[in-house]
Design a protein around this motif. Structure first.
Motif, PDB file in Angstrom:
ATOM      1  N   PRO A 238     -14.686   3.265  -4.694  1.00 56.36           N
ATOM      2  CA  PRO A 238     -13.274   2.997  -4.981  1.00 56.36           C
ATOM      3  C   PRO A 238     -12.939   3.283  -6.442  1.00 56.36           C
ATOM      4  CG  PRO A 238     -14.476   0.936  -4.821  1.00 56.36           C
ATOM      5  CD  PRO A 238     -15.434   2.026  -4.439  1.00 56.36           C
TER       6      PRO A 238
ATOM      7  N   PHE B 177      -8.497  -3.923  -0.224  1.00 59.89           N
ATOM      8  CA  PHE B 177      -7.474  -3.292  -1.066  1.00 59.89           C
ATOM      9  C   PHE B 177      -6.550  -4.348  -1.676  1.00 59.89           C
ATOM     10  CE2 PHE B 177      -7.206   1.472   0.110  1.00 59.89           C
ATOM     11  CZ  PHE B 177      -8.576   1.591   0.009  1.00 59.89           C
TER      12      PHE B 177
ATOM     13  N   GLU C 173      -3.049   5.205   0.742  1.00 59.32           N
ATOM     14  CA  GLU C 173      -3.929   4.042   0.831  1.00 59.32           C
ATOM     15  C   GLU C 173      -4.005   3.544   2.266  1.00 59.32           C
ATOM     16  OE1 GLU C 173      -3.232   2.124  -3.596  1.00 59.32           O
ATOM     17  OE2 GLU C 173      -1.815   1.647  -2.000  1.00 59.32           O
TER      18      GLU C 173
ATOM     19  N   ALA D 253      -7.462   2.835   4.388  1.00 64.90           N
ATOM     20  CA  ALA D 253      -7.810   1.477   4.832  1.00 64.90           C
ATOM     21  C   ALA D 253      -7.402   1.283   6.288  1.00 64.90           C
ATOM     22  CB  ALA D 253      -7.130   0.455   3.936  1.00 64.90           C
TER      23      ALA D 253
ATOM     24  N   LEU E  43      -4.874   3.030  -5.354  1.00 64.66           N
ATOM     25  CA  LEU E  43      -6.300   3.034  -5.029  1.00 64.66           C
ATOM     26  C   LEU E  43      -6.678   4.355  -4.363  1.00 64.66           C
ATOM     27  CD1 LEU E  43      -6.518  -0.562  -3.536  1.00 64.66           C
ATOM     28  CD2 LEU E  43      -7.044   0.149  -5.874  1.00 64.66           C
TER      29      LEU E  43
ATOM     30  N   LEU F 181       0.823  -1.215   0.000  1.00 67.64           N
ATOM     31  CA  LEU F 181       0.000   0.000   0.000  1.00 67.64           C
ATOM     32  C   LEU F 181       0.855   1.263   0.000  1.00 67.64           C
ATOM     33  CD1 LEU F 181      -2.664  -0.965   2.702  1.00 67.64           C
ATOM     34  CD2 LEU F 181      -2.991  -0.936   0.217  1.00 67.64           C
TER      35      LEU F 181
END
Length: 116
Positions: A80, A46, A33, A37, A72, A29
């Protein structure tokens, strides 16, 4: 149009987080991100999303496309979205894309649809 999907047990992510902590998140990540998350189910979503995108591109995660090549985000409505790094976009030339992530019953699933 191409489609990719992935499903993962949330408990697998829980185990990796317990064993490796922040290093596990940093492995796949981006810092932005990680901010998005916060819950384990979201982290699992993810993971599934990045795998689904790589499958839709037909290459998987590897030399041609890394976890960090897929970025993302969420749009203004909280849905998303994703983009690719400049280098990966040059290779894959995505024109249109859609991403869906869901989690329930101990699993996270993602579906990516794209056109090149």
């Amino acid at each position: 149009m191409k489609i990719g999907t992935d499903i993962i047990q949330i408990s697998r992510i829980e185990k990796s987080l317990a064993q490796f902590g922040e290093k596990f998140k940093q492995r796949f990540l981006h810092p932005e991100e990680i901010k998005l998350a916060q819950k384990t189910a979201s982290i699992a979503g993810f993971w599934a999303a990045k795998e689904a995108i790589s499958k839709a591109l037909g290459c998987g995660i590897g030399r041609e496309l890394s976890f960090h090549d897929i970025i993302l985000a969420k749009d203004s409505r909280g849905a998303p979205t994703f983009s690719l790094s400049k280098e990966a976009q040059k290779i894959h030339n995505i024109q249109v894309s859609s991403l869906s992530i869901s989690h329930d019953g101990g699993f996270a699933i993602a579906v990516a649809v794209l056109s090149q």
